[in-house]
Design a protein around this motif. Sequence first.
Motif, PDB file in Angstrom:
ATOM      1  N   LEU A  54      14.294  73.557  56.682  1.00  0.00           N
ATOM      2  CA  LEU A  54      13.211  73.672  57.655  1.00  0.00           C
ATOM      3  C   LEU A  54      13.784  73.701  59.062  1.00  0.00           C
ATOM      4  O   LEU A  54      14.614  72.847  59.421  1.00  0.00           O
ATOM      5  CB  LEU A  54      12.243  72.499  57.521  1.00  0.00           C
ATOM      6  N   TYR A  55      13.348  74.670  59.824  1.00  0.00           N
ATOM      7  CA  TYR A  55      13.748  74.740  61.231  1.00  0.00           C
ATOM      8  C   TYR A  55      13.122  73.567  61.980  1.00  0.00           C
ATOM      9  O   TYR A  55      11.919  73.321  61.905  1.00  0.00           O
ATOM     10  CB  TYR A  55      13.284  76.060  61.842  1.00  0.00           C
ATOM     11  N   THR A  57      13.949  70.405  61.413  1.00  0.00           N
ATOM     12  CA  THR A  57      13.966  69.204  60.576  1.00  0.00           C
ATOM     13  C   THR A  57      15.382  68.933  60.096  1.00  0.00           C
ATOM     14  O   THR A  57      16.086  69.845  59.657  1.00  0.00           O
ATOM     15  CB  THR A  57      13.028  69.372  59.367  1.00  0.00           C
ATOM     16  N   THR A 115      15.017  80.471  62.373  1.00  0.00           N
ATOM     17  CA  THR A 115      14.478  80.717  61.047  1.00  0.00           C
ATOM     18  C   THR A 115      15.083  81.999  60.468  1.00  0.00           C
ATOM     19  O   THR A 115      15.795  82.729  61.148  1.00  0.00           O
ATOM     20  CB  THR A 115      12.943  80.841  61.098  1.00  0.00           C
ATOM     21  N   GLY A 138       9.096  74.389  59.986  1.00  0.00           N
ATOM     22  CA  GLY A 138       8.732  73.144  59.321  1.00  0.00           C
ATOM     23  C   GLY A 138       7.247  73.019  59.061  1.00  0.00           C
ATOM     24  O   GLY A 138       6.823  72.410  58.068  1.00  0.00           O
ATOM     25  N   SER A 141       5.777  73.715  55.607  1.00  0.00           N
ATOM     26  CA  SER A 141       5.975  72.810  54.477  1.00  0.00           C
ATOM     27  C   SER A 141       4.741  71.971  54.173  1.00  0.00           C
ATOM     28  O   SER A 141       4.571  71.507  53.037  1.00  0.00           O
ATOM     29  CB  SER A 141       7.160  71.886  54.745  1.00  0.00           C
ATOM     30  N   LEU A 501       9.919  72.115  49.296  1.00  0.00           N
ATOM     31  CA  LEU A 501       9.672  72.481  50.692  1.00  0.00           C
ATOM     32  C   LEU A 501      10.037  71.363  51.667  1.00  0.00           C
ATOM     33  O   LEU A 501       9.891  71.542  52.881  1.00  0.00           O
ATOM     34  CB  LEU A 501       8.195  72.843  50.882  1.00  0.00           C
ATOM     35  N   THR A 503       8.528  68.616  52.323  1.00  0.00           N
ATOM     36  CA  THR A 503       7.349  68.259  53.107  1.00  0.00           C
ATOM     37  C   THR A 503       7.463  66.856  53.676  1.00  0.00           C
ATOM     38  O   THR A 503       7.133  66.611  54.848  1.00  0.00           O
ATOM     39  CB  THR A 503       6.089  68.377  52.240  1.00  0.00           C
ATOM     40  N   TYR A 506       9.684  66.683  56.702  1.00  0.00           N
ATOM     41  CA  TYR A 506       9.047  67.203  57.918  1.00  0.00           C
ATOM     42  C   TYR A 506       8.066  66.181  58.500  1.00  0.00           C
ATOM     43  O   TYR A 506       8.026  65.956  59.721  1.00  0.00           O
ATOM     44  CB  TYR A 506       8.319  68.511  57.603  1.00  0.00           C
TER      45      TYR A 506
END
Length: 669
Positions: A54-55, A57, A115, A138, A141, A501, A503, A506
């Motif tokens: 994740l960008y 994160t 990204t 991010g 997610s 992902l 999540t 994030y």
Amino acid sequence: KANRYYHENFSQAPQILMISSFRLLLLILLSSSTLFSQSLQPSSFAITSPDLVLYGTEFRVEVTALGANGTIDTSYNGRVEIDGIYRVEKDAYVPIVAQCVKGKVALQGVHVERTGEVVLVIRDGNTVSQKKLRAIPGLLSILPPLFAIVLALTIRQVIISLFAGVWLGALFIHDYDPITGAARVIDHFIIRGMADPDHVSIVVFSFMFGGMVGIISKNGGTHGIANRLITMASTARRGQIASWLLGVVIFFDDYANTLIVGNTMRPITDKLKISREKLAYIVDSTSAPVSSLFFISTWIGYEVGLIDAAIKSIDYHVENAYWIFIDTIPYRFYPILTLILGFAVAFTGRDFGPMLRAERRARLEGKLHRDGAQLATDLPESANALPAEGIPHRWWNGAIPILTVILVGIGGLYYTGVESIASSGGTDFSLGNIVGSANSYKALLWASLASCAVAIILSIAQRLLTAVAAMDAWFHGVKSMLYAMIILNMAWSIGAVTMELHTADYLVQILKGNLASQWLPVLTFLVAAIISFATGTSWGTMGILMPLVIPLAYALSSQSGMNIPEIHIIMLGTVSSVLAGSVFGDHCSPISDTTILSSMASACDHVDHVRTQLPYAFVAAIIGMIVGDIPTAFGLSPYLSIVLGAGVVTLVLFAVGKKDELADVRRMQ
């Protein structure tokens, strides 16, 4: 003179020569070791990192130096240059140069600067290795679970909503390809959820237990248990207490509880001039709350399955999901206080709000329901769960199979615990260690199988049911669990999506420093209560939230510097808040199946039922948050919170509730 000249000029020559030679040798060795060490570069580097990041994160990367034969090169202690990932210092991306120790280095808290496709490069001299990563924003997610929640609120179809959430997550994971994403929903996420042996054990247990409930409902056993309590109902007060006790006794299934208590007690409460709204409230306030709390019920497999899947996604020190479930029971303040409030209302005869008006109407005017009420009396599905005419209602036909579940389950826990300790060479056979080492899945499977066998044998031996009728009843009970098992599998799937992902990572990133972990349990309860009330489903709410909040609770509490006992308290509080908040909607939402069934079984106007019980539900929820969820997260004993909550509930009832004084005057006259 010659002798003195020799001693002055040549007597120290051997020492000087030795020292010079030693210095030269040392210089040669140092030079050669430097050259030698520089020549000992690894053949390649192994890079361990997520394929999807994740960008914005943080994530973790491990670098391992490999020799020519592919094994770890433990002699390598060089410094590696890294491209593609960076550290963030003062809002700037800083390049990384890392020192390997014995061929390894672990990089924590690294970022990507954009990204899309990112090439991670590890370089030392001529040795270069690389790995391709995909970086997405991010924010994406959290969209799959949020999308599932919003869709469920909109269309009120949990299965479709969960499937759509899984598909959206698969879409993000597989480069925004909708066709590949749809295929991965089936062949990756759903199949993986079904392939887990623990998940299969939970599904089989739930089906078997549902089958047993179907049999004892059909052979008159559950009605026999109900009839044992009816004899104590001779006044309005005793009738309400008897209804409440019956709701507590039939703890093993909320549907069976609702249908049996409502249909059994309605003729009695009608004679005692208890309003249909009050009967529906008592039925509804015991069905889901007691089934969700008891350690043997049709709920347990589903709840344990969600907890198990979530804790496996984190590095949590407690591995047995069943015992986490047991530990959360005293933290589930809403269902506990709902049961306490229901008993207090029945025992004191006090009511408030619309319920007080309904009770006065029934007592004074003899109107069990208001004029113009549309009674919900159509119960086509309940016919399959009720015994046929002429079948005696013997309480032991229900009590013995239920007792079998409990005894075989306890015996299975003891046996598997002892076996586990003995096989590992342990010597501590204390009860706590035995229970902690037990295989709860095996024990529950054995218990459910034994209870089905006992229920079938009792039914056939007494000629209450034929073999065909017993199997039909068993199948009907199994079928009643199918919908829940589909939801459970979809919940496992969306949990796997949120895991891939990242999540939770994030959420931790954006909440770090903004939310103390002690506030997570009460916020979780609020979110779960809102979702369950709006969707009408407790199980769907659990399935959506559990995979999300358990990793979040663990990460927030760990990163805040808490010790293991403190982390465990936050984990228990968060898990219990999901379970308790989900029960809130199941109990009082107008679109909840048990709320509708309570209206039907009690022959009450559905809108009147919802309207009269909502004030009671809000009282239990608010007190549970203030006295329970918040202080226990800061270390207060949950048992003390229950005592305080019971006292506050009672005080509120006496402060705002009133007895039916007019009816008392009428009786005195």
